[in-house]
Write an enzyme that holds these catalytic residues in place. Structure first.
Site, PDB file in Angstrom:
ATOM      1  N   ASP A   1      -2.993   4.509  -2.373  1.00 18.11           N
ATOM      2  CA  ASP A   1      -3.890   4.843  -1.428  1.00 18.11           C
ATOM      3  C   ASP A   1      -4.416   6.155  -1.775  1.00 18.11           C
ATOM      4  O   ASP A   1      -3.542   7.106  -1.911  1.00 18.11           O
ATOM      5  CB  ASP A   1      -3.249   4.955  -0.141  1.00 18.11           C
ATOM      6  CG  ASP A   1      -4.131   5.225   0.977  1.00 18.11           C
ATOM      7  OD1 ASP A   1      -5.328   4.615   1.145  1.00 18.11           O
ATOM      8  OD2 ASP A   1      -4.108   6.319   1.580  1.00 18.11           O
TER       9      ASP A   1
ATOM     10  N   HIS B   1     -11.266  -3.289   3.952  1.00 18.57           N
ATOM     11  CA  HIS B   1     -10.965  -2.740   5.026  1.00 18.57           C
ATOM     12  C   HIS B   1     -11.610  -1.546   5.547  1.00 18.57           C
ATOM     13  O   HIS B   1     -11.657  -1.127   6.740  1.00 18.57           O
ATOM     14  CB  HIS B   1      -9.597  -2.777   5.300  1.00 18.57           C
ATOM     15  CG  HIS B   1      -8.912  -1.622   4.560  1.00 18.57           C
ATOM     16  ND1 HIS B   1      -8.827  -1.359   3.296  1.00 18.57           N
ATOM     17  CD2 HIS B   1      -8.434  -0.283   5.406  1.00 18.57           C
ATOM     18  CE1 HIS B   1      -8.152  -0.339   3.142  1.00 18.57           C
ATOM     19  NE2 HIS B   1      -7.811   0.402   4.168  1.00 18.57           N
ATOM     20  N   ASP B   2     -12.459  -0.759   4.652  1.00 22.86           N
ATOM     21  CA  ASP B   2     -13.020   0.510   4.927  1.00 22.86           C
ATOM     22  C   ASP B   2     -14.536   0.067   5.043  1.00 22.86           C
ATOM     23  O   ASP B   2     -15.623   1.144   5.084  1.00 22.86           O
ATOM     24  CB  ASP B   2     -12.808   1.563   4.193  1.00 22.86           C
ATOM     25  CG  ASP B   2     -11.292   1.932   4.219  1.00 22.86           C
ATOM     26  OD1 ASP B   2     -10.721   1.856   5.099  1.00 22.86           O
ATOM     27  OD2 ASP B   2     -10.671   2.437   3.065  1.00 22.86           O
TER      28      ASP B   2
ATOM     29  N   ASP C   1       0.887  -1.153   0.081  1.00 23.43           N
ATOM     30  CA  ASP C   1      -0.092  -0.153   0.043  1.00 23.43           C
ATOM     31  C   ASP C   1       0.942   1.301  -0.174  1.00 23.43           C
ATOM     32  O   ASP C   1       1.702   1.371   0.909  1.00 23.43           O
ATOM     33  CB  ASP C   1      -0.880   0.075   1.392  1.00 23.43           C
ATOM     34  CG  ASP C   1      -2.223   0.334   1.136  1.00 23.43           C
ATOM     35  OD1 ASP C   1      -2.404   1.352   0.118  1.00 23.43           O
ATOM     36  OD2 ASP C   1      -3.039  -0.225   1.533  1.00 23.43           O
TER      37      ASP C   1
ATOM     38  N   GLU D   1      -6.660   3.423  -5.765  1.00 22.19           N
ATOM     39  CA  GLU D   1      -7.834   3.571  -5.257  1.00 22.19           C
ATOM     40  C   GLU D   1      -8.512   4.853  -5.631  1.00 22.19           C
ATOM     41  O   GLU D   1      -7.772   5.972  -5.176  1.00 22.19           O
ATOM     42  CB  GLU D   1      -7.748   3.490  -3.694  1.00 22.19           C
ATOM     43  CG  GLU D   1      -9.070   3.589  -2.926  1.00 22.19           C
ATOM     44  CD  GLU D   1      -8.962   4.372  -1.246  1.00 22.19           C
ATOM     45  OE1 GLU D   1      -9.684   3.869  -0.720  1.00 22.19           O
ATOM     46  OE2 GLU D   1      -7.890   4.978  -1.248  1.00 22.19           O
TER      47      GLU D   1
HETATM   48  C1  GLC Z   1      -7.816   5.012   2.132  1.00 24.64           C
HETATM   49  C2  GLC Z   1      -7.547   3.946   2.773  1.00 24.64           C
HETATM   50  C3  GLC Z   1      -8.132   4.275   4.449  1.00 24.64           C
HETATM   51  C4  GLC Z   1      -7.330   5.276   4.833  1.00 24.64           C
HETATM   52  C5  GLC Z   1      -7.244   6.570   3.820  1.00 24.64           C
HETATM   53  C6  GLC Z   1      -6.366   7.454   4.157  1.00 24.64           C
HETATM   54  O1  GLC Z   1      -9.096   5.309   1.757  1.00 24.64           O
HETATM   55  O2  GLC Z   1      -8.319   2.620   2.314  1.00 24.64           O
HETATM   56  O3  GLC Z   1      -8.079   3.037   5.113  1.00 24.64           O
HETATM   57  O4  GLC Z   1      -8.071   5.837   6.140  1.00 24.64           O
HETATM   58  O5  GLC Z   1      -7.146   5.911   2.315  1.00 24.64           O
HETATM   59  O6  GLC Z   1      -4.897   7.152   4.237  1.00 24.64           O
END
Ligand code: GLC
Ligand code: CA
Length: 563
Positions: free
Chosen positions: A202, A331-332, A97, A256
């Protein structure tokens, strides 16, 4: 052109909750290494591991203090090298990540940056002078942050605000500064040289910022995605990363790009020849139920038609121009079987959801615990919550609306990012086999029933179904069709049945899944059955080419060629 990652099976590991290798209650790299044989057996060959860089853990590691070292909670660099070596031996690829949007406020760059306005690192971050109203400093704009409150944080060392679209401890990097790009290329190169295969990028749709003008969504502080999502410069920065890092190192990348990336944006990011990333995770299909409208979880209903429409739209758009990840949730987000399945039909609905998603065109990415149908946690009160975004969000909403406090909390407990972060359920021993000691966060009490060890020994379990799906994709005579075949959804308006065809050359496979707990009828005269690839019931109920589908039944079969 075919690439290794088109044929891979991905698995996301949220390291803190996966497996504790040294029995201090926190998941770690050693724990992952211990479980590589397990993942190999499941059929997985591409791991995405959430951040394990040195971090003060404001957001469980997404707040990076040092990109070149491993958090002591998670182990050492040597632990990672051991993990990598074993993974290679098993033929597994590893992606990390990569957090590009922000660092921790404890990162050396930020420590320097906040010291003075002429510090060489000042421009690594986004600083602005306050807006003065009646002699009192206010945030430069009314932009809100994802985790609640303003997107700006005042820093009295220099009397300016820094931007942070996540938590106060996660200052945003300034991508206008070419040194940021340079530094990040160095970071990425360093990990690639160690032997990793690429990155999950990320929050990567947010690197560029609009001009610092108030959002006109509201007079108050307001989350306005248009101010920092998918702006034209974002594509420029990704292209620079592509040219300077991904391409020369042959790195696989999955960005993402969040909820607001339209399909048009996604095409710019990840179609063939886009020169940005290999593919993107989008969230369009994540909330097709009534969870945001109900107060009682027993009233949860899936909006099947709109879910189908969305998944089909992405498939259709990318069919000739690019590749998609196949993922339900991460995971979110909530746990799959609690969100889109039915706990009364736990096994049937979990296997149905897996079948319709992972036999589509694209690369599967499952989230840890999904392979055994792990469920949401029955959170009862806010004190049980760890997630910074839930806690900040709730606090902010209650400040604005104190009379609604109970309602706000109940909602948050239903959707919190903590549901997928309870401990992985390995077996029925104390703490679910995650650790010998009390883990850092909750273990769902259903671990005695829902766990890896019991399901691995049961050929009819959810786990065995996942294993079979992956083996069909990777090793069966239908592999090529399942990976490279076309995707064609049929019965788009059916409110319960999810049905599509995969075709390659003269071979047609049909995939059928029922979202209903009642019996459903399906006429298959045009799709006569020749060979069943996978099925979640022992027997088939068929009469005169009419399939009688039982609750959450799913089947994939080869269609007999008709002359
Ligand atoms: C992404 C991750 C999340 C994190 C955010 C900030 O959305 O999936 O878990 O809190 O980025 O890094
Ligand atoms: Ca540990």
């Amino acid at each position: 052109m075919n690439k290794w990652w088109m044929e891979a099976i991905g698995y996301q590991i949220y390291i803190k909750s996966f497996k504790d290798g040294n029995n201090d209650g926190i998941g770690d790299l050693k724990g992952i290494t211990e479980k590589l044989d397990y993942l190999h057996l499941l059929g997985v060959n591409l791991l995405w591991i959430t951040p394990f860089y040195d971090s003060p853990m404001d957001d469980n590691g997404y707040d990076v203090r040092d990109y070149f070292s491993v958090s002591s909670e998670y182990g050492t660099l040597d632990d990672f090298k051991i993990l990598l070596k074993k993974a290679k031996k098993l033929g597994m690829k590893i992606i990390l990540d990569f957090v590009l949007n922000h660092t921790s406020d404890e990162h050396q760059w930020f420590i320097e940056s906040r010291k003075s306005i002429d510090n060489p690192y000042r421009d690594y971050y986004i600083w602005q002078k306050p807006k003065m109203i009646d002699g009192i400093p206010h945030p430069p704009t009314n932009w809100g942050s994802f985790f609640g409150g303003s997107a700006w944080q005042y820093d009295d060392v220099t009397g300016e605000y820094y931007m942070k679209i996540f938590s106060n401890k996660m200052p945003d990097l300034n991508w206008k500064n070419p040194n940021v790009l340079k530094s990040m290329i160095e970071v990425g190169k360093w990990w690639l040289d160690l032997g990793i295969d690429g990155f999950r990028l990320d929050a990567v749709s947010h690197l560029a910022r609009a001009d610092f003008k108030d959002s006109n969504f509201s007079k108050d502080i307001v989350l306005d995605w248009f101010k920092f999502s998918n702006l034209p410069d974002n594509h420029k920065y990704l292209n620079q990363l592509y040219k300077g890092l991904f391409k020369p190192n042959d790195a696989f990348t999955i960005g993402e790009v969040g909820g607001q990336a339209s399909i048009d944006e996604a095409i710019k990011y990840a179609s063939n020849g886009s020169n940005e990333v290999s593919m993107v995770f989008n969230f369009d299909h994540n909330w097709h139920n009534n969870i945001h409208e109900i107060t009682d979880i027993n009233q949860l209903k899936v909006h099947v038609i709109s879910l189908k429409e969305t998944l089909n739209k992405w498939q259709e758009t990318f069919k000739d121009i690019g590749w998609l990840p196949l993922n339900w949730l991460n995971h979110d987000q909530p746990r799959l079987v609690s969100h889109y399945g039915n706990l009364d039909y736990h096994k049937q609905s979990a296997t149905m959801l897996a079948t319709i998603m992972y036999l589509s065109r694209g690369t599967p990415f499952i989230y840890q615990g999904e392979e055994i149908g792990m469920t949401n946690y029955p959170f009862k009160e806010l004190s049980q919550i760890n997630d910074i975004s839930t806690l900040n969000g709730v606090k902010n909403q209650i400040d604005k609306n104190p009379l609604e406090a109970n309602k706000i909390i109940d909602k948050a407990l239903m959707t919190t990012r903590d549901h997928p972060r309870t401990m992985m359920q390995w077996d029925d021993s104390t703490f679910a086999g995650f650790s010998n000691v009390q883990p850092w966060f909750h273990v769902n009490s259903n671990y005695e029933i829902i766990n890896v060890s019991s399901q691995m020994n049961d050929p009819n379990s959810i786990w065995s179904h996942y294993q079979k799906l992956f083996s069909l994709r990777r090793f069966s005579k239908y592999s090529k069709t399942l990976i490279y075949g076309t995707y064609e959804m049929i019965l788009k308006d059916d409110p319960y049945l999810f049905v599509y065809l995969r075709k390659l050359n003269n071979e047609t496979l049909i995939i059928i899944g029922s979202f209903s707990q009642e019996q459903q009828i399906l006429d298959i005269k045009n799709y006569p059955l020749e060979d069943i690839l996978i099925h979640n019931y022992d027997t088939l109920e068929m009469d005169n080419q009419i399939l009688n589908l039982r609750p959450y039944e799913t089947i994939c079969y080869k269609v007999k060629e008709q002359s």
